[in-house]
Design a protein around this motif. Structure first.
Motif, mmCIF file in Angstrom:
data_model
loop_
_atom_site.group_PDB
_atom_site.id
_atom_site.type_symbol
_atom_site.label_atom_id
_atom_site.label_comp_id
_atom_site.label_asym_id
_atom_site.label_seq_id
_atom_site.Cartn_x
_atom_site.Cartn_y
_atom_site.Cartn_z
ATOM 1 N N UNK A 1 -0.354 -4.127 -7.146
ATOM 2 C CA UNK A 1 -1.493 -5.112 -6.688
ATOM 3 C C UNK A 1 -0.960 -6.153 -6.398
ATOM 4 N N UNK A 2 0.283 -6.700 -6.541
ATOM 5 C CA UNK A 2 0.545 -8.110 -6.260
ATOM 6 C C UNK A 2 1.324 -7.999 -4.864
ATOM 7 N N UNK A 3 1.386 -6.917 -4.238
ATOM 8 C CA UNK A 3 2.156 -7.037 -2.815
ATOM 9 C C UNK A 3 0.814 -7.631 -1.894
ATOM 10 N N UNK A 4 -0.091 -7.535 -2.099
ATOM 11 C CA UNK A 4 -1.333 -7.969 -1.290
ATOM 12 C C UNK A 4 -1.395 -9.811 -1.703
ATOM 13 N N UNK A 5 -1.730 -9.846 -3.102
ATOM 14 C CA UNK A 5 -1.966 -11.049 -3.423
ATOM 15 C C UNK A 5 -0.819 -12.131 -3.454
ATOM 16 N N UNK A 6 0.496 -11.545 -3.358
ATOM 17 C CA UNK A 6 1.581 -12.433 -3.691
ATOM 18 C C UNK A 6 2.632 -12.559 -2.784
ATOM 19 N N UNK A 7 2.416 -11.554 -1.982
ATOM 20 C CA UNK A 7 3.550 -10.960 -0.793
ATOM 21 C C UNK A 7 2.947 -11.438 0.428
ATOM 22 N N UNK A 8 1.832 -10.830 1.010
ATOM 23 C CA UNK A 8 1.544 -10.789 2.412
ATOM 24 C C UNK A 8 0.664 -12.258 2.525
ATOM 25 N N UNK A 9 0.701 -12.446 3.824
ATOM 26 C CA UNK A 9 0.199 -13.944 4.171
ATOM 27 C C UNK A 9 -1.276 -13.820 4.024
ATOM 28 N N UNK A 10 -2.006 -14.753 3.140
ATOM 29 C CA UNK A 10 -3.304 -14.584 2.719
ATOM 30 C C UNK A 10 -4.283 -14.791 3.861
ATOM 31 N N UNK A 11 -3.737 -15.322 5.261
ATOM 32 C CA UNK A 11 -4.369 -15.410 6.642
ATOM 33 C C UNK A 11 -4.355 -13.969 7.453
ATOM 34 N N UNK A 12 -3.496 -13.255 6.798
ATOM 35 C CA UNK A 12 -3.594 -11.736 7.683
ATOM 36 C C UNK A 12 -3.787 -10.807 6.905
ATOM 37 N N UNK A 13 -4.909 -10.057 7.034
ATOM 38 C CA UNK A 13 -5.627 -9.072 6.385
ATOM 39 C C UNK A 13 -4.723 -8.017 5.898
ATOM 40 N N UNK A 14 -4.846 -7.392 4.590
ATOM 41 C CA UNK A 14 -4.013 -6.254 4.290
ATOM 42 C C UNK A 14 -4.697 -5.694 3.037
ATOM 43 N N UNK A 15 -5.054 -4.353 2.916
ATOM 44 C CA UNK A 15 -5.515 -3.634 1.878
ATOM 45 C C UNK A 15 -4.601 -2.752 1.316
ATOM 46 N N UNK A 16 -4.343 -2.533 -0.054
ATOM 47 C CA UNK A 16 -3.565 -1.568 -0.620
ATOM 48 C C UNK A 16 -4.356 -0.714 -1.669
ATOM 49 N N UNK A 17 -4.814 0.285 -1.589
ATOM 50 C CA UNK A 17 -5.693 0.986 -2.282
ATOM 51 C C UNK A 17 -5.090 2.400 -2.836
ATOM 52 N N UNK A 18 -5.082 2.345 -4.247
ATOM 53 C CA UNK A 18 -4.473 3.548 -5.075
ATOM 54 C C UNK A 18 -5.677 4.437 -5.229
ATOM 55 N N UNK A 19 -5.939 5.567 -4.630
ATOM 56 C CA UNK A 19 -7.059 6.321 -4.781
ATOM 57 C C UNK A 19 -6.887 7.512 -5.517
ATOM 58 N N UNK A 20 -5.474 7.888 -5.842
ATOM 59 C CA UNK A 20 -5.544 9.285 -6.630
ATOM 60 C C UNK A 20 -4.541 8.767 -7.660
ATOM 61 N N UNK A 21 -4.652 9.408 -8.979
ATOM 62 C CA UNK A 21 -3.812 9.365 -10.243
ATOM 63 C C UNK A 21 -3.864 10.567 -10.784
ATOM 64 N N UNK A 22 -2.783 11.252 -10.706
ATOM 65 C CA UNK A 22 -2.673 12.549 -11.565
ATOM 66 C C UNK A 22 -1.369 12.574 -12.504
ATOM 67 N N UNK A 23 -1.825 13.188 -13.678
ATOM 68 C CA UNK A 23 -0.530 13.457 -14.561
ATOM 69 C C UNK A 23 -1.091 14.381 -15.897
#
Length: 388
Positions: free
Chosen positions: A219-241
């Motif tokens: 979750x830090x990739x978008x909030x702390x690495x990507x330029x906040x003025x350039x849109x990005x979404x990283x969504x984890x939609x599946x978790x299996x174990x």
């Protein structure tokens, strides 16, 4: 008589087609029945038909009355989604676990309506190319048609697509020049640890704990690495174990999607995901495998074609029913790949309020069929003219 009036006279027939398609949905590259109906309808209206383009795609060719060499492509998607329908409609899906939850049954019907109208009137100069595409929902149907030499076999000077927009305003067309929909990557991440008894975690390397740490770290990739003025979404939609209460599993699996508009941001997100996964793996003494797949390109509407689409919509629906500056959508659409090959525009047409797209309670608004069909048909009439 306007195109809307002409097509509205056939509304009962078109609604019957749409609802039949809704009752018999088919997933991507399985649209055998759907493509068969499309091909039969086109042939019955005197349109030249080509089947099995990009596996289950269909292309129809119709010559106008004039001498213009211009060729205008119109595209609709045909596939359904792996969703169990949750409506009580009389025409609800008869296929367990599959439904038209995005309105592709309506898109196919609108293009059939446009084709029927153009075949009856022939009030255009050039050539209409009707493209019925399979497998839009992440399976690469557009790329399959392009790999099958779609635009080499059926050249187009311009190509247009249309999507319904539940929640309206009803009959309002939205189209913007430039980037209009995001690129999408799908990812799978395998966390490989060491299984153990649930009472003896010290003897294992727990992939569930590692998976949880990885979810948080990504979750830090978008909030702390990507330029906040350039849109990005990283969504984890599946978790299996795991599959038992008292067993620490050997592996865990994460999956999800990345949405971006900028190529540099897209590359940054992928790189940081791999770096974070490698760091988490080292910290816990596990192995983490990351696979990221390019599924959709950024959808970019050409300026001239977007302007033409807006002008035609204003002619048909009124200027107040056209939005030329909608916000870009973080959703994705594989018509983007066709627009990389041929200039064109992709627009959204408002329908009645109700369940949103990809929802088990969604249903297409049949009342907008004549509007969408007339818009598509008018694109051919106007854009195929010799002076276009």
């Amino acid at each position: 008589m306007t195109p809307i009036d002409h097509i509205a006279a056939d509304l009962d027939e078109l609604v019957a087609i749409r609802r039949d398609l809704h009752a018999h949905p088919e997933l991507g590259f399985e649209e055998v029945r759907t493509s068969g109906i499309v091909a039969e309808k086109l042939a019955a209206w005197g349109i030249e038909v080509h089947r099995a383009v990009g596996r289950t795609g269909v292309v129809g060719i119709l010559e106008g009355r004039g001498t213009s060499p211009r060729r205008i492509g119109l595209r609709a998607d045909m596939d359904a989604l792996p969703i169990e329908e949750a409506t009580n409609l009389p025409y609800r899906s008869t296929v367990p676990g599959t439904m038209h939850a995005c309105g592709h049954d309506g898109h196919t019907t609108m293009l059939l309506g446009a084709a029927k109208y153009l075949a009856e009137t022939r009030a255009f100069d050039g050539t209409a190319v009707f493209i019925f595409q399979p497998a839009e929902e992440g399976l690469g149907g557009a790329r399959a048609m392009l790999a099958d030499r779609l635009f080499e076999r059926f050249p187009c000077d311009e190509v247009y697509g249309l999507h319904n927009n539940p929640g309206g305003p009803v009959g309002r067309l939205s189209v913007r020049a430039g980037p209009a929909m995001a690129a999408a990557d799908f990812f799978d991440i395998r966390v490989v640890g060491r299984g153990a008894h649930g009472a003896q975690p010290n003897r294992g390397i727990d992939p569930v704990v590692i998976q949880a740490a990885l979810v948080q770290a990504l979750q830090t990739v978008v909030s702390r690495n990507a330029d906040p003025l350039k849109s990005a979404v990283l969504s984890i939609t599946q978790v299996h174990a795991g599959a038992a209460y008292n067993v620490i599993p050997e592996e865990a699996h994460l999956a999800g999607t990345i949405r971006t508009f900028d190529d540099d941001v897209r590359a940054l997100v992928a790189r940081r995901m791999r770096e974070i996964a490698a760091g988490v793996a080292a910290a816990f003494g596990a192995e983490i495998r990351v696979e990221i797949r390019d599924i959709f390109s950024v959808l970019r509407n050409s300026e001239a074609q977007a302007a033409a689409a807006a002008e035609i919509a204003a002619e048909l629906f009124g200027a107040s029913q056209v939005d030329t500056d909608p916000e870009p959508k973080m959703g994705s659409e594989d018509f983007a790949d066709m627009l990389h090959a041929v200039p064109g525009a992709y627009a959204w047409l408002g329908g009645k309020s109700g369940a949103n797209l990809h929802n088990a309670a969604y249903d297409f608004d049949d009342a907008i069929i004549p509007l969408g069909a007339a818009y598509l048909a008018r694109l051919v009439e106007r854009r195929s003219a010799s002076a276009a």
